[in-house]
Design a protein around this motif. Structure first.
Motif, PDB file in Angstrom:
ATOM      1  N   GLY A   1      -2.037   7.886   5.077  1.00 57.90           N
ATOM      2  CA  GLY A   1      -1.052   6.807   5.163  1.00 57.90           C
ATOM      3  C   GLY A   1      -1.554   5.522   4.537  1.00 57.90           C
ATOM      4  N   GLU A   2      -2.823   5.195   4.747  1.00 58.74           N
ATOM      5  CA  GLU A   2      -3.381   3.977   4.171  1.00 58.74           C
ATOM      6  C   GLU A   2      -3.445   4.068   2.651  1.00 58.74           C
ATOM      7  OE1 GLU A   2      -5.066   0.133   3.940  1.00 58.74           O
ATOM      8  OE2 GLU A   2      -3.787   1.195   5.376  1.00 58.74           O
ATOM      9  N   ALA A   3      -3.735   5.255   2.132  1.00 58.74           N
ATOM     10  CA  ALA A   3      -3.732   5.435   0.675  1.00 58.74           C
ATOM     11  C   ALA A   3      -2.338   5.175   0.115  1.00 58.74           C
ATOM     12  CB  ALA A   3      -4.196   6.843   0.324  1.00 58.74           C
ATOM     13  N   CYS A   4      -1.307   5.671   0.799  1.00 57.62           N
ATOM     14  CA  CYS A   4       0.075   5.435   0.349  1.00 57.62           C
ATOM     15  C   CYS A   4       0.398   3.949   0.355  1.00 57.62           C
ATOM     16  CB  CYS A   4       1.050   6.197   1.243  1.00 57.62           C
ATOM     17  SG  CYS A   4       0.913   7.996   1.136  1.00 57.62           S
ATOM     18  N   ARG A   5      -0.027   3.267   1.402  1.00 62.04           N
ATOM     19  CA  ARG A   5       0.250   1.834   1.501  1.00 62.04           C
ATOM     20  C   ARG A   5      -0.395   1.076   0.348  1.00 62.04           C
ATOM     21  NH1 ARG A   5      -1.602  -3.031   3.315  1.00 62.04           N
ATOM     22  NH2 ARG A   5      -3.717  -2.236   3.633  1.00 62.04           N
ATOM     23  N   ARG A   6      -1.640   1.393   0.041  1.00 62.62           N
ATOM     24  CA  ARG A   6      -2.332   0.689  -1.042  1.00 62.62           C
ATOM     25  C   ARG A   6      -1.717   1.033  -2.404  1.00 62.62           C
ATOM     26  NH1 ARG A   6      -7.729  -0.888   0.460  1.00 62.62           N
ATOM     27  NH2 ARG A   6      -7.740  -1.161   2.723  1.00 62.62           N
ATOM     28  N   ILE A   7      -1.430   2.311  -2.600  1.00 59.03           N
ATOM     29  CA  ILE A   7      -0.968   2.761  -3.918  1.00 59.03           C
ATOM     30  C   ILE A   7       0.433   2.264  -4.239  1.00 59.03           C
ATOM     31  CG2 ILE A   7      -0.286   4.863  -5.188  1.00 59.03           C
ATOM     32  CD1 ILE A   7      -2.843   6.162  -4.049  1.00 59.03           C
TER      33      ILE A   7
ATOM     34  N   PRO B   1       0.540   0.828   9.778  1.00 57.82           N
ATOM     35  CA  PRO B   1      -0.871   0.577  10.096  1.00 57.82           C
ATOM     36  C   PRO B   1      -1.139  -0.741  10.811  1.00 57.82           C
ATOM     37  CG  PRO B   1      -0.651   1.459   7.882  1.00 57.82           C
ATOM     38  CD  PRO B   1       0.731   1.168   8.367  1.00 57.82           C
ATOM     39  N   TYR B   2      -0.327  -1.772  10.545  1.00 56.69           N
ATOM     40  CA  TYR B   2      -0.638  -3.086  11.105  1.00 56.69           C
ATOM     41  C   TYR B   2       0.362  -3.545  12.159  1.00 56.69           C
ATOM     42  CZ  TYR B   2      -4.119  -3.130   7.474  1.00 56.69           C
ATOM     43  OH  TYR B   2      -5.196  -2.794   6.690  1.00 56.69           O
ATOM     44  N   GLU B   3       1.635  -3.374  11.885  1.00 62.62           N
ATOM     45  CA  GLU B   3       2.626  -3.761  12.901  1.00 62.62           C
ATOM     46  C   GLU B   3       3.973  -3.147  12.557  1.00 62.62           C
ATOM     47  OE1 GLU B   3       4.039  -8.046  10.999  1.00 62.62           O
ATOM     48  OE2 GLU B   3       2.966  -7.996  12.902  1.00 62.62           O
ATOM     49  N   GLY B   4       4.779  -2.965  13.584  1.00 64.03           N
ATOM     50  CA  GLY B   4       6.126  -2.473  13.371  1.00 64.03           C
ATOM     51  C   GLY B   4       6.196  -0.979  13.108  1.00 64.03           C
ATOM     52  N   THR B   5       7.407  -0.521  12.788  1.00 62.44           N
ATOM     53  CA  THR B   5       7.660   0.891  12.531  1.00 62.44           C
ATOM     54  C   THR B   5       8.275   1.064  11.153  1.00 62.44           C
ATOM     55  OG1 THR B   5       9.893   0.810  13.456  1.00 62.44           O
ATOM     56  CG2 THR B   5       8.083   1.298  14.986  1.00 62.44           C
ATOM     57  N   VAL B   6       8.320   2.315  10.721  1.00 65.63           N
ATOM     58  CA  VAL B   6       8.962   2.642   9.447  1.00 65.63           C
ATOM     59  C   VAL B   6      10.419   2.204   9.467  1.00 65.63           C
ATOM     60  CG1 VAL B   6       9.820   4.581   8.065  1.00 65.63           C
ATOM     61  CG2 VAL B   6       7.418   4.516   8.771  1.00 65.63           C
ATOM     62  N   SER B   7      11.108   2.439  10.581  1.00 67.57           N
ATOM     63  CA  SER B   7      12.525   2.085  10.669  1.00 67.57           C
ATOM     64  C   SER B   7      12.751   0.587  10.491  1.00 67.57           C
ATOM     65  CB  SER B   7      13.090   2.531  12.018  1.00 67.57           C
ATOM     66  OG  SER B   7      14.453   2.160  12.139  1.00 67.57           O
ATOM     67  N   GLU B   8      11.938  -0.226  11.124  1.00 69.45           N
ATOM     68  CA  GLU B   8      12.113  -1.675  11.032  1.00 69.45           C
ATOM     69  C   GLU B   8      11.947  -2.169   9.597  1.00 69.45           C
ATOM     70  OE1 GLU B   8      10.416  -2.614  15.550  1.00 69.45           O
ATOM     71  OE2 GLU B   8       9.150  -2.941  13.789  1.00 69.45           O
TER      72      GLU B   8
ATOM     73  N   LYS C   1      14.552  10.155   9.599  1.00 67.16           N
ATOM     74  CA  LYS C   1      13.588  11.198   9.952  1.00 67.16           C
ATOM     75  C   LYS C   1      12.247  10.670  10.459  1.00 67.16           C
ATOM     76  CE  LYS C   1      15.319  14.829   6.879  1.00 67.16           C
ATOM     77  NZ  LYS C   1      14.935  15.805   5.823  1.00 67.16           N
ATOM     78  N   TYR C   2      11.893   9.449  10.016  1.00 68.81           N
ATOM     79  CA  TYR C   2      10.540   8.961  10.322  1.00 68.81           C
ATOM     80  C   TYR C   2      10.560   7.568  10.941  1.00 68.81           C
ATOM     81  CZ  TYR C   2       9.683  12.642   6.874  1.00 68.81           C
ATOM     82  OH  TYR C   2       9.675  13.841   6.176  1.00 68.81           O
ATOM     83  N   GLY C   3      11.706   7.174  11.475  1.00 66.78           N
ATOM     84  CA  GLY C   3      11.870   5.808  11.955  1.00 66.78           C
ATOM     85  C   GLY C   3      10.851   5.362  12.983  1.00 66.78           C
TER      86      GLY C   3
ATOM     87  N   ARG D   1       3.834  11.848   5.975  1.00 68.99           N
ATOM     88  CA  ARG D   1       5.048  12.013   5.162  1.00 68.99           C
ATOM     89  C   ARG D   1       5.982  10.814   5.337  1.00 68.99           C
ATOM     90  NH1 ARG D   1       4.897  17.137   7.426  1.00 68.99           N
ATOM     91  NH2 ARG D   1       6.780  16.738   8.656  1.00 68.99           N
ATOM     92  N   GLY D   2       6.087  10.307   6.556  1.00 67.34           N
ATOM     93  CA  GLY D   2       6.932   9.141   6.792  1.00 67.34           C
ATOM     94  C   GLY D   2       6.436   7.916   6.047  1.00 67.34           C
ATOM     95  N   LEU D   3       5.134   7.695   6.054  1.00 72.14           N
ATOM     96  CA  LEU D   3       4.566   6.546   5.353  1.00 72.14           C
ATOM     97  C   LEU D   3       4.680   6.715   3.839  1.00 72.14           C
ATOM     98  CD1 LEU D   3       1.423   6.030   7.602  1.00 72.14           C
ATOM     99  CD2 LEU D   3       3.461   4.591   7.517  1.00 72.14           C
ATOM    100  N   ALA D   4       4.555   7.963   3.361  1.00 70.27           N
ATOM    101  CA  ALA D   4       4.712   8.223   1.929  1.00 70.27           C
ATOM    102  C   ALA D   4       6.157   8.015   1.499  1.00 70.27           C
ATOM    103  CB  ALA D   4       4.260   9.641   1.611  1.00 70.27           C
ATOM    104  N   CYS D   5       7.098   8.422   2.349  1.00 73.80           N
ATOM    105  CA  CYS D   5       8.523   8.233   2.056  1.00 73.80           C
ATOM    106  C   CYS D   5       8.837   6.745   1.920  1.00 73.80           C
ATOM    107  CB  CYS D   5       9.353   8.862   3.167  1.00 73.80           C
ATOM    108  SG  CYS D   5      11.144   8.742   2.940  1.00 73.80           S
ATOM    109  N   LEU D   6       8.374   5.955   2.861  1.00 71.20           N
ATOM    110  CA  LEU D   6       8.589   4.509   2.810  1.00 71.20           C
ATOM    111  C   LEU D   6       7.914   3.900   1.584  1.00 71.20           C
ATOM    112  CD1 LEU D   6       9.541   1.836   4.060  1.00 71.20           C
ATOM    113  CD2 LEU D   6       7.408   1.805   5.383  1.00 71.20           C
ATOM    114  N   ALA D   7       6.673   4.309   1.318  1.00 72.06           N
ATOM    115  CA  ALA D   7       5.932   3.746   0.187  1.00 72.06           C
ATOM    116  C   ALA D   7       6.618   4.063  -1.138  1.00 72.06           C
ATOM    117  CB  ALA D   7       4.501   4.287   0.189  1.00 72.06           C
ATOM    118  N   LEU D   8       7.148   5.271  -1.289  1.00 77.85           N
ATOM    119  CA  LEU D   8       7.850   5.636  -2.516  1.00 77.85           C
ATOM    120  C   LEU D   8       9.128   4.826  -2.665  1.00 77.85           C
ATOM    121  CD1 LEU D   8       7.989   7.441  -5.013  1.00 77.85           C
ATOM    122  CD2 LEU D   8       9.090   9.202  -3.597  1.00 77.85           C
ATOM    123  N   ALA D   9       9.858   4.638  -1.556  1.00 80.73           N
ATOM    124  CA  ALA D   9      11.072   3.811  -1.587  1.00 80.73           C
ATOM    125  C   ALA D   9      10.748   2.385  -2.017  1.00 80.73           C
ATOM    126  CB  ALA D   9      11.739   3.817  -0.212  1.00 80.73           C
TER     127      ALA D   9
END
Length: 301
Positions: free
Chosen positions: A142-148, A245-252, A238-240, A173-181
């Motif tokens: 997840g951290e790799a997705c966030r950085r990339i 990693p730091y605060e909040g959720t994917v949905s927010e 699906k991943y809300g 997968r949820g963090l990758a989905c958000l990062a790609l978006a």
């Protein structure tokens, strides 16, 4: 006191300081008995990581071009040193963290300095390839997705797509989905800056390649935005509940950024607002439809 014992082909020197040194046929092997810790790959990585942090902090304090250039020259060597360390020790627990560090270091150089980059020898691209090869099953991607997702290189998009499709971990997968978006429209926004900034355009060609930029310009913008919107919707549905990693959720985050794309992007109708002007008169933004309006937001603490 120093004692010297001689054997055939071997000299053993015992020093009062407690350091033992063996010499065999002219080759020195050191064994320290004075309490010093033996160097390990993990400690070497920690030292390289700390060196980058120190250099990055010093960069913002530098007052002359000479100081800045010296710092950049030192940081220039660190990503390759970390890569080579990981390649020699691919199974070490620090390997994934170190590769993510390489991704961040190249991004830092590209974003904050005039470093010319490494072109096809990109350290970031090499690190991304190693992450996909050795760590695709990791629950820490997840951290790799966030950085990339902050990046621009052509390797970033396939990395995020691969992690999104193939990671066995729902949170990843949820963090990758958000990062790609986030990545897809962000890349368009960066590309939009280039026509009005020739110097930046030349730098992007140097860093990322002219062919890559031309391919991006040929993309159908509307299709890219529609895909980003669909990814945000999927992230919410699906991943809300996945925590960031730091605060909040994917949905927010996805809900907020999807709203921005649909209603606050350049070219969209501005949402109507109501307020009181500096003369105390009530007004609506829609009262000024058809006119040029400057909205100036400020606050006092």
């Amino acid at each position: 006191m120093k004692r010297l014992l001689r054997y055939t082909g071997l000299i053993l020197a015992i020093l009062a300081a407690g350091v033992l040194t063996w010499t065999w046929s002219g080759t020195a092997l050191a064994a320290q008995a004075d309490g010093q810790e033996k160097a390990t790959p993990a400690k070497e990585y920690q030292a390289l990581s700390k060196e980058f942090q120190t250099a990055a902090a010093a960069f913002w304090q530098a007052t002359t071009a000479e100081e800045t250039n010296k710092i950049v020259a030192r940081v220039d060597k660190l990503p390759l040193q970390i890569l080579e360390l990981v390649e020699k020790n691919p199974s070490e627990p620090f390997a994934l963290e170190a590769l993510i560090q390489v991704v961040s270091q190249e991004y830092w150089l590209n974003a904050h300095t005039s470093h010319p980059g490494w072109g096809k020898e990109s350290r970031q691209a090499r690190a991304i390839a190693l992450i996909l090869r050795d760590h695709l099953q990791s629950d820490k991607l997840g951290e790799a997705c966030r950085r990339i997702h902050y990046g621009f290189r052509q390797e970033c998009e396939p990395f995020l797509r691969t992690v999104f499709e193939k990671s066995p971990h729902r949170d990843v997968r949820g963090l990758a989905c958000l990062a790609l978006a986030q990545f897809l429209p962000s890349r368009i926004e960066k590309l939009d800056l280039l026509p009005d900034q020739p110097e930046l355009a030349r730098r992007y060609e140097l860093l990322y390649g002219k062919d890559y930029l031309e391919a991006l310009r040929r993309q159908d913008r509307a299709s890219v935005i529609r895909e980003a919107e669909a990814l945000y919707e999927q992230a919410i549905e699906k991943y809300g509940d996945v925590k960031l990693p730091y605060e909040g959720t994917v949905s927010e985050t996805a809900t907020r950024e999807l709203y921005e794309i649909r209603y606050l992007s350049v070219g969209k109708d501005a949402p109507d607002i109501e307020g009181v002007d500096q003369e105390g008169q009530q007004f609506k933004l829609s009262d000024y439809r058809g006119k040029v309006v400057l909205l100036y937001f400020w606050s006092e603490f």
